[in-house]
Design a protein around this motif. Structure first.
Motif, mmCIF file in Angstrom:
data_model
loop_
_atom_site.group_PDB
_atom_site.id
_atom_site.type_symbol
_atom_site.label_atom_id
_atom_site.label_comp_id
_atom_site.label_asym_id
_atom_site.label_seq_id
_atom_site.Cartn_x
_atom_site.Cartn_y
_atom_site.Cartn_z
ATOM 1 N N SER A 343 -11.126 2.281 -12.627
ATOM 2 C CA SER A 343 -10.536 3.353 -13.442
ATOM 3 C C SER A 343 -11.330 4.643 -13.307
ATOM 4 O O SER A 343 -10.753 5.738 -13.199
ATOM 5 C CB SER A 343 -10.482 2.930 -14.910
ATOM 6 N N PHE A 344 -12.672 4.528 -13.303
ATOM 7 C CA PHE A 344 -13.492 5.725 -13.141
ATOM 8 C C PHE A 344 -13.272 6.332 -11.758
ATOM 9 O O PHE A 344 -13.151 7.560 -11.622
ATOM 10 C CB PHE A 344 -14.971 5.397 -13.343
ATOM 11 N N HIS A 348 -11.875 10.014 -10.691
ATOM 12 C CA HIS A 348 -12.571 10.892 -9.749
ATOM 13 C C HIS A 348 -11.601 11.418 -8.694
ATOM 14 O O HIS A 348 -11.596 12.619 -8.372
ATOM 15 C CB HIS A 348 -13.724 10.125 -9.089
ATOM 16 N N ILE A 349 -10.773 10.543 -8.163
ATOM 17 C CA ILE A 349 -9.775 10.970 -7.169
ATOM 18 C C ILE A 349 -8.844 12.015 -7.778
ATOM 19 O O ILE A 349 -8.529 13.037 -7.152
ATOM 20 C CB ILE A 349 -8.975 9.753 -6.656
ATOM 21 N N HIS A 350 -8.391 11.759 -9.008
ATOM 22 C CA HIS A 350 -7.497 12.698 -9.685
ATOM 23 C C HIS A 350 -8.154 14.069 -9.830
ATOM 24 O O HIS A 350 -7.511 15.110 -9.585
ATOM 25 C CB HIS A 350 -7.126 12.147 -11.062
ATOM 26 N N LEU A 383 -10.711 12.541 0.428
ATOM 27 C CA LEU A 383 -9.697 11.634 -0.118
ATOM 28 C C LEU A 383 -9.682 10.298 0.621
ATOM 29 O O LEU A 383 -9.532 9.241 0.003
ATOM 30 C CB LEU A 383 -8.317 12.286 -0.073
ATOM 31 N N GLN A 384 -9.830 10.355 1.918
ATOM 32 C CA GLN A 384 -9.893 9.119 2.700
ATOM 33 C C GLN A 384 -11.056 8.253 2.226
ATOM 34 O O GLN A 384 -10.913 7.040 2.026
ATOM 35 C CB GLN A 384 -10.060 9.458 4.175
ATOM 36 N N ASN A 390 -12.202 2.911 -3.499
ATOM 37 C CA ASN A 390 -11.436 2.321 -4.594
ATOM 38 C C ASN A 390 -10.772 1.008 -4.169
ATOM 39 O O ASN A 390 -10.703 0.047 -4.941
ATOM 40 C CB ASN A 390 -10.390 3.318 -5.095
ATOM 41 N N LYS A 391 -10.277 0.975 -2.928
ATOM 42 C CA LYS A 391 -9.684 -0.266 -2.419
ATOM 43 C C LYS A 391 -10.735 -1.383 -2.341
ATOM 44 O O LYS A 391 -10.458 -2.543 -2.652
ATOM 45 C CB LYS A 391 -9.080 -0.034 -1.032
#
Length: 400
Positions: A343-344, A348-350, A383-384, A390-391
Protein backbone atom coordinates in the motif's frame (compact mmCIF):
# COMPACT_ATOMS: atom_id res chain seq x y z
CA UNK A 1 15.42 -22.04 11.42
CA UNK A 2 18.81 -20.34 11.39
CA UNK A 3 20.67 -19.49 14.54
CA UNK A 4 21.34 -15.83 15.22
CA UNK A 5 25.03 -15.13 14.64
CA UNK A 6 25.14 -12.16 16.99
CA UNK A 7 22.67 -11.75 19.84
CA UNK A 8 22.66 -7.96 19.96
CA UNK A 9 20.30 -6.28 22.42
CA UNK A 10 18.01 -3.51 21.23
CA UNK A 11 20.22 -0.94 22.96
CA UNK A 12 23.32 -2.37 21.28
CA UNK A 13 21.57 -2.24 17.91
CA UNK A 14 20.60 1.40 18.45
CA UNK A 15 24.18 2.33 19.31
CA UNK A 16 25.90 0.23 16.65
CA UNK A 17 23.66 1.21 13.73
CA UNK A 18 22.65 4.77 14.78
CA UNK A 19 18.93 3.97 14.92
CA UNK A 20 16.34 4.93 17.51
CA UNK A 21 13.00 3.56 18.66
CA UNK A 22 11.88 7.20 19.03
CA UNK A 23 13.15 8.83 15.84
CA UNK A 24 13.97 5.88 13.58
CA UNK A 25 16.87 6.69 11.25
CA UNK A 26 16.73 10.44 11.89
CA UNK A 27 19.89 12.04 13.29
CA UNK A 28 19.49 15.09 15.54
CA UNK A 29 22.16 17.59 14.47
CA UNK A 30 20.31 20.68 15.68
CA UNK A 31 22.81 21.46 18.45
CA UNK A 32 26.01 20.74 16.51
CA UNK A 33 28.52 23.58 16.41
CA UNK A 34 31.45 24.02 14.01
CA UNK A 35 34.83 25.69 14.43
CA UNK A 36 34.76 29.33 13.32
CA UNK A 37 36.71 28.52 10.14
CA UNK A 38 33.64 26.82 8.65
CA UNK A 39 31.36 29.85 9.21
CA UNK A 40 31.65 31.15 5.61
CA UNK A 41 30.40 27.78 4.33
CA UNK A 42 27.49 27.80 6.80
CA UNK A 43 26.56 31.35 5.80
CA UNK A 44 26.31 30.51 2.11
CA UNK A 45 24.28 27.34 2.82
CA UNK A 46 21.89 29.34 5.02
CA UNK A 47 21.28 31.82 2.16
CA UNK A 48 21.49 29.34 -0.71
CA UNK A 49 18.08 30.21 -2.14
CA UNK A 50 18.90 33.94 -2.22
CA UNK A 51 22.32 33.49 -3.79
CA UNK A 52 21.03 31.16 -6.48
CA UNK A 53 18.28 33.60 -7.38
CA UNK A 54 20.84 36.43 -7.52
CA UNK A 55 23.14 34.25 -9.68
CA UNK A 56 25.94 34.94 -7.22
CA UNK A 57 26.30 31.45 -5.71
CA UNK A 58 29.18 30.34 -7.94
CA UNK A 59 31.27 33.43 -7.26
CA UNK A 60 30.72 33.17 -3.51
CA UNK A 61 31.68 29.50 -3.45
CA UNK A 62 34.79 30.04 -5.58
CA UNK A 63 36.01 32.60 -3.03
CA UNK A 64 35.92 30.12 -0.13
CA UNK A 65 39.01 28.71 1.56
CA UNK A 66 38.75 24.92 1.49
CA UNK A 67 42.14 24.18 3.09
CA UNK A 68 40.57 23.17 6.39
CA UNK A 69 40.74 20.13 8.63
CA UNK A 70 37.78 17.76 8.61
CA UNK A 71 36.26 17.38 12.11
CA UNK A 72 36.61 13.99 13.80
CA UNK A 73 33.20 14.04 15.50
CA UNK A 74 30.59 11.95 13.61
CA UNK A 75 27.76 14.50 13.94
CA UNK A 76 30.02 17.33 12.86
CA UNK A 77 31.07 15.29 9.85
CA UNK A 78 27.45 14.62 8.90
CA UNK A 79 26.57 18.30 9.25
CA UNK A 80 29.57 19.28 7.16
CA UNK A 81 28.52 16.79 4.47
CA UNK A 82 25.07 18.39 4.53
CA UNK A 83 26.41 21.92 4.13
CA UNK A 84 28.90 21.04 1.38
CA UNK A 85 26.39 19.00 -0.63
CA UNK A 86 23.78 21.76 -0.47
CA UNK A 87 26.47 24.14 -1.78
CA UNK A 88 27.34 21.67 -4.52
CA UNK A 89 23.71 21.36 -5.59
CA UNK A 90 23.31 25.13 -5.80
CA UNK A 91 26.61 25.56 -7.65
CA UNK A 92 25.85 22.94 -10.30
CA UNK A 93 22.15 23.59 -10.90
CA UNK A 94 21.96 27.39 -10.49
CA UNK A 95 20.62 27.79 -14.04
CA UNK A 96 18.89 24.46 -14.43
CA UNK A 97 20.38 22.54 -17.35
CA UNK A 98 21.78 25.69 -18.97
CA UNK A 99 25.48 26.59 -18.61
CA UNK A 100 26.14 23.75 -16.18
CA UNK A 101 29.75 23.78 -14.92
CA UNK A 102 31.72 20.61 -15.56
CA UNK A 103 33.93 21.12 -12.49
CA UNK A 104 33.29 21.59 -8.79
CA UNK A 105 35.85 24.00 -7.31
CA UNK A 106 38.63 22.53 -5.20
CA UNK A 107 37.56 24.57 -2.16
CA UNK A 108 34.38 22.46 -1.92
CA UNK A 109 35.41 19.30 -3.78
CA UNK A 110 38.35 18.40 -1.53
CA UNK A 111 36.67 18.78 1.89
CA UNK A 112 33.48 17.22 0.53
CA UNK A 113 35.19 14.06 -0.71
CA UNK A 114 37.22 13.80 2.49
CA UNK A 115 34.21 14.02 4.77
CA UNK A 116 32.25 11.68 2.49
CA UNK A 117 35.01 9.10 2.76
CA UNK A 118 35.03 9.47 6.55
CA UNK A 119 31.27 8.81 6.66
CA UNK A 120 31.28 6.05 4.03
CA UNK A 121 28.94 8.16 1.87
CA UNK A 122 29.00 9.73 -1.60
CA UNK A 123 29.94 13.38 -2.29
CA UNK A 124 26.52 14.52 -3.46
CA UNK A 125 23.31 15.74 -1.86
CA UNK A 126 21.60 12.52 -0.79
CA UNK A 127 18.80 11.41 1.50
CA UNK A 128 20.79 11.34 4.79
CA UNK A 129 22.00 14.94 4.45
CA UNK A 130 18.87 16.37 2.84
CA UNK A 131 16.37 14.62 5.15
CA UNK A 132 17.74 12.56 8.04
CA UNK A 133 20.12 15.18 9.46
CA UNK A 134 18.31 18.30 8.27
CA UNK A 135 15.63 19.08 10.85
CA UNK A 136 15.15 20.77 14.19
CA UNK A 137 12.26 21.15 16.61
CA UNK A 138 11.08 24.65 17.46
CA UNK A 139 9.91 23.52 20.91
CA UNK A 140 11.86 20.54 22.25
CA UNK A 141 8.82 19.49 24.28
CA UNK A 142 6.37 20.02 21.44
CA UNK A 143 4.95 17.48 18.96
CA UNK A 144 6.88 16.01 16.05
CA UNK A 145 4.82 17.55 13.26
CA UNK A 146 4.87 20.27 10.61
CA UNK A 147 3.92 23.02 13.07
CA UNK A 148 6.91 22.32 15.32
CA UNK A 149 9.69 21.56 12.83
CA UNK A 150 12.10 23.51 10.66
CA UNK A 151 14.41 22.34 7.92
CA UNK A 152 17.92 23.52 8.83
CA UNK A 153 18.85 24.04 5.16
CA UNK A 154 16.73 24.19 2.03
CA UNK A 155 17.39 23.74 -1.64
CA UNK A 156 16.60 26.69 -3.90
CA UNK A 157 13.45 26.59 -5.96
CA UNK A 158 11.09 28.75 -3.97
CA UNK A 159 8.06 27.75 -1.93
CA UNK A 160 7.62 24.10 -1.10
CA UNK A 161 11.27 23.16 -0.49
CA UNK A 162 10.91 23.06 3.29
CA UNK A 163 7.55 21.27 3.21
CA UNK A 164 9.01 18.63 0.90
CA UNK A 165 11.89 18.02 3.30
CA UNK A 166 9.73 17.98 6.42
CA UNK A 167 7.22 15.57 4.88
CA UNK A 168 10.00 13.02 4.56
CA UNK A 169 11.41 13.86 7.99
CA UNK A 170 8.05 13.10 9.60
CA UNK A 171 7.61 9.92 7.54
CA UNK A 172 10.97 8.76 8.90
CA UNK A 173 9.96 9.54 12.48
CA UNK A 174 6.68 7.67 12.08
CA UNK A 175 8.71 4.58 11.15
CA UNK A 176 10.48 4.52 14.54
CA UNK A 177 8.25 1.90 16.28
CA UNK A 178 9.04 -0.54 13.47
CA UNK A 179 12.67 -0.69 14.63
CA UNK A 180 11.77 -2.63 17.77
CA UNK A 181 9.09 -4.55 15.90
CA UNK A 182 11.49 -6.02 13.32
CA UNK A 183 14.07 -6.82 15.98
CA UNK A 184 11.41 -8.61 18.05
CA UNK A 185 10.08 -10.42 14.97
CA UNK A 186 13.57 -11.62 14.18
CA UNK A 187 14.05 -12.79 17.77
CA UNK A 188 10.76 -14.67 18.07
CA UNK A 189 11.25 -16.51 14.76
CA UNK A 190 14.67 -17.81 15.73
CA UNK A 191 15.43 -21.33 16.86
CA UNK A 192 15.47 -21.60 20.61
CA UNK A 193 13.47 -18.37 21.07
CA UNK A 194 10.46 -18.98 18.82
CA UNK A 195 7.21 -17.62 20.26
CA UNK A 196 4.20 -17.39 17.94
CA UNK A 197 2.17 -15.04 20.13
CA UNK A 198 5.09 -12.63 20.59
CA UNK A 199 5.86 -12.82 16.86
CA UNK A 200 2.28 -11.89 15.96
CA UNK A 201 2.43 -8.96 18.40
CA UNK A 202 5.63 -7.70 16.78
CA UNK A 203 4.37 -8.10 13.23
CA UNK A 204 1.10 -6.31 14.02
CA UNK A 205 3.04 -3.13 14.76
CA UNK A 206 4.28 -2.80 11.18
CA UNK A 207 0.94 -2.22 9.34
CA UNK A 208 0.03 0.51 11.85
CA UNK A 209 3.39 2.18 11.34
CA UNK A 210 3.03 2.09 7.55
CA UNK A 211 -0.50 3.48 7.80
CA UNK A 212 0.83 6.52 9.69
CA UNK A 213 3.60 6.91 7.14
CA UNK A 214 0.98 6.92 4.35
CA UNK A 215 -1.12 9.54 6.13
CA UNK A 216 1.92 11.79 6.44
CA UNK A 217 2.91 11.23 2.81
CA UNK A 218 -0.55 12.36 1.67
CA UNK A 219 0.02 15.70 3.41
CA UNK A 220 2.75 16.63 0.93
CA UNK A 221 -0.01 18.21 -1.18
CA UNK A 222 -0.58 20.73 1.60
CA UNK A 223 2.69 22.54 0.93
CA UNK A 224 4.15 21.39 -2.40
CA UNK A 225 2.38 22.11 -5.69
CA UNK A 226 3.16 19.42 -8.31
CA UNK A 227 4.02 21.70 -11.23
CA UNK A 228 6.24 23.84 -9.01
CA UNK A 229 8.04 20.75 -7.71
CA UNK A 230 8.70 19.55 -11.26
CA UNK A 231 9.71 22.94 -12.67
CA UNK A 232 11.74 24.40 -9.81
CA UNK A 233 12.65 21.98 -7.02
CA UNK A 234 13.41 18.60 -8.57
CA UNK A 235 16.52 19.64 -10.49
CA UNK A 236 18.39 20.38 -7.24
CA UNK A 237 18.03 16.75 -6.11
CA UNK A 238 19.45 15.41 -9.37
CA UNK A 239 22.76 13.61 -9.93
CA UNK A 240 25.12 13.46 -12.87
CA UNK A 241 26.70 10.95 -15.22
CA UNK A 242 25.28 7.76 -16.68
CA UNK A 243 25.17 9.27 -20.16
CA UNK A 244 22.54 11.79 -19.06
CA UNK A 245 22.88 15.39 -20.22
CA UNK A 246 24.09 17.94 -19.33
CA UNK A 247 26.89 16.04 -17.51
CA UNK A 248 26.88 12.66 -19.31
CA UNK A 249 30.24 11.54 -17.91
CA UNK A 250 29.78 13.06 -14.47
CA UNK A 251 31.19 16.01 -12.54
CA UNK A 252 34.89 16.75 -12.07
CA UNK A 253 35.74 17.17 -8.39
CA UNK A 254 38.82 19.39 -8.62
CA UNK A 255 41.83 18.04 -6.73
CA UNK A 256 40.44 14.51 -6.28
CA UNK A 257 39.72 11.43 -8.42
CA UNK A 258 42.62 12.60 -10.65
CA UNK A 259 40.23 15.22 -12.07
CA UNK A 260 38.30 12.50 -13.92
CA UNK A 261 34.50 13.07 -14.11
CA UNK A 262 32.60 11.05 -11.49
CA UNK A 263 29.00 9.91 -11.99
CA UNK A 264 26.74 10.21 -8.93
CA UNK A 265 23.11 9.35 -8.33
CA UNK A 266 20.91 12.14 -7.02
CA UNK A 267 18.91 12.00 -3.82
CA UNK A 268 15.88 9.71 -3.90
CA UNK A 269 13.47 7.92 -1.58
CA UNK A 270 15.26 4.67 -2.45
CA UNK A 271 18.09 5.95 -0.25
CA UNK A 272 15.79 5.82 2.77
CA UNK A 273 16.61 2.83 4.96
CA UNK A 274 12.98 2.23 6.02
CA UNK A 275 11.63 -0.01 3.27
CA UNK A 276 14.97 -1.65 2.62
CA UNK A 277 15.00 -2.76 6.27
CA UNK A 278 11.44 -4.08 6.01
CA UNK A 279 12.36 -5.96 2.83
CA UNK A 280 15.38 -7.47 4.59
CA UNK A 281 13.52 -8.35 7.80
CA UNK A 282 10.54 -9.93 6.04
CA UNK A 283 12.45 -11.67 3.27
CA UNK A 284 11.12 -9.61 0.35
CA UNK A 285 13.46 -10.29 -2.55
CA UNK A 286 14.16 -8.22 -5.66
CA UNK A 287 16.02 -9.32 -8.76
CA UNK A 288 17.75 -7.99 -11.86
CA UNK A 289 18.18 -4.26 -12.38
CA UNK A 290 15.95 -3.43 -9.42
CA UNK A 291 18.14 -5.39 -7.01
CA UNK A 292 21.29 -3.87 -8.50
CA UNK A 293 19.90 -0.38 -8.03
CA UNK A 294 18.78 -1.00 -4.43
CA UNK A 295 22.16 -2.50 -3.61
CA UNK A 296 23.93 0.47 -5.17
CA UNK A 297 21.92 3.16 -3.38
CA UNK A 298 22.95 1.73 -0.03
CA UNK A 299 26.32 3.36 -0.77
CA UNK A 300 24.49 6.68 -0.50
CA UNK A 301 23.12 5.87 2.96
CA UNK A 302 24.93 6.57 6.18
CA UNK A 303 27.27 3.59 6.50
CA UNK A 304 25.74 2.48 9.81
CA UNK A 305 22.28 2.41 8.23
CA UNK A 306 23.52 0.44 5.25
CA UNK A 307 25.14 -2.00 7.69
CA UNK A 308 21.81 -2.34 9.50
CA UNK A 309 20.16 -3.43 6.24
CA UNK A 310 22.88 -6.05 5.78
CA UNK A 311 22.51 -7.18 9.39
CA UNK A 312 18.77 -7.68 8.99
CA UNK A 313 19.18 -9.50 5.68
CA UNK A 314 21.80 -11.84 7.14
CA UNK A 315 20.15 -12.50 10.50
CA UNK A 316 16.40 -12.52 9.87
CA UNK A 317 14.65 -15.84 9.41
CA UNK A 318 11.13 -14.39 9.72
CA UNK A 319 9.86 -15.45 6.29
CA UNK A 320 11.35 -18.92 6.51
CA UNK A 321 9.75 -19.41 9.92
CA UNK A 322 6.34 -18.15 8.77
CA UNK A 323 6.42 -20.33 5.64
CA UNK A 324 6.85 -23.45 7.78
CA UNK A 325 4.58 -22.35 10.62
CA UNK A 326 1.17 -24.01 10.98
CA UNK A 327 -0.21 -21.16 13.09
CA UNK A 328 -2.71 -19.26 10.90
CA UNK A 329 -2.43 -16.13 13.07
CA UNK A 330 1.28 -15.92 12.26
CA UNK A 331 0.68 -16.18 8.50
CA UNK A 332 -2.11 -13.61 8.62
CA UNK A 333 0.03 -11.15 10.59
CA UNK A 334 2.90 -11.60 8.12
CA UNK A 335 0.63 -11.08 5.10
CA UNK A 336 -0.80 -7.92 6.65
CA UNK A 337 2.75 -6.57 6.75
CA UNK A 338 3.28 -7.38 3.08
CA UNK A 339 -0.05 -5.76 2.15
CA UNK A 340 0.86 -2.64 4.15
CA UNK A 341 4.23 -2.33 2.42
CA UNK A 342 2.50 -2.74 -0.91
CA UNK A 343 0.00 0.00 0.00
CA UNK A 344 2.83 2.40 0.82
CA UNK A 345 4.59 1.57 -2.44
CA UNK A 346 1.37 2.10 -4.40
CA UNK A 347 0.98 5.50 -2.75
CA UNK A 348 4.55 6.32 -3.74
CA UNK A 349 3.74 5.46 -7.36
CA UNK A 350 0.64 7.65 -7.19
CA UNK A 351 2.67 10.59 -5.86
CA UNK A 352 5.36 10.14 -8.50
CA UNK A 353 2.70 10.24 -11.22
CA UNK A 354 1.15 13.30 -9.62
CA UNK A 355 4.43 15.20 -9.09
CA UNK A 356 6.55 14.04 -12.04
CA UNK A 357 4.68 12.22 -14.82
CA UNK A 358 1.67 14.54 -15.09
CA UNK A 359 3.63 17.83 -14.83
CA UNK A 360 6.15 16.52 -17.39
CA UNK A 361 3.37 16.35 -20.01
CA UNK A 362 2.40 20.03 -19.79
CA UNK A 363 3.12 22.16 -22.82
CA UNK A 364 4.22 25.01 -20.54
CA UNK A 365 6.60 22.90 -18.41
CA UNK A 366 10.06 24.19 -17.57
CA UNK A 367 12.18 23.14 -20.57
CA UNK A 368 15.40 23.75 -18.60
CA UNK A 369 14.91 20.46 -16.71
CA UNK A 370 14.11 18.31 -19.73
CA UNK A 371 17.00 15.87 -19.31
CA UNK A 372 15.41 14.33 -16.20
CA UNK A 373 11.91 14.18 -17.67
CA UNK A 374 11.94 10.40 -18.10
CA UNK A 375 14.10 9.40 -15.13
CA UNK A 376 13.99 9.75 -11.38
CA UNK A 377 16.47 11.92 -9.48
CA UNK A 378 18.24 8.64 -8.68
CA UNK A 379 18.72 8.07 -12.45
CA UNK A 380 16.25 5.19 -12.90
CA UNK A 381 13.27 4.97 -15.29
CA UNK A 382 11.15 5.65 -12.22
CA UNK A 383 7.75 4.10 -13.03
CA UNK A 384 9.25 0.91 -14.42
CA UNK A 385 11.38 0.57 -11.28
CA UNK A 386 8.58 1.33 -8.81
CA UNK A 387 6.07 -0.95 -10.50
CA UNK A 388 8.50 -3.88 -10.50
CA UNK A 389 9.36 -3.32 -6.83
CA UNK A 390 5.65 -3.42 -6.04
CA UNK A 391 5.19 -6.64 -8.02
CA UNK A 392 8.05 -8.21 -6.07
CA UNK A 393 6.31 -7.25 -2.85
CA UNK A 394 2.98 -8.69 -3.98
CA UNK A 395 4.70 -11.99 -4.85
CA UNK A 396 5.67 -12.43 -1.19
CA UNK A 397 2.09 -12.99 0.02
CA UNK A 398 1.91 -16.47 1.58
CA UNK A 399 -1.06 -18.85 1.27
CA UNK A 400 -3.09 -18.88 4.48
Amino acid sequence: MAEVMTNLSLKQIEEKFLVSTKTGFLIDCSMVKFPECWSPFEEIAAHLKQYVEEKSIRRKIEELNGHLCIPEDKLQQLCLHKILTFLTSGYVWQDGENDVPKRLPRCVAVPLTRVSDALGMKPILSYPSMILANWQKKDMNGPFDFSNLNAMYQTPGGNGAEWFILTHVIIEQRFAPAIKAVIDAMKYSTEGQADDAALVTALNVIPNVLSEMCETFKKINGGVEPAHFYDNLRIFYTGWGGGKEPLPEGLIYEGVYEDVPKPMKGGSAAQSTTLQVLDAALGIEHEGEEKEFLDEVRDYMLKEHSDFCKYMRNESSVRNYVEHCENLDVKMAYNKCINAIQSFRKLHIHKVVQYVTTPSRRENRNMQVEAIRETGTGSTPYLQFLNQINKDTDACILPE
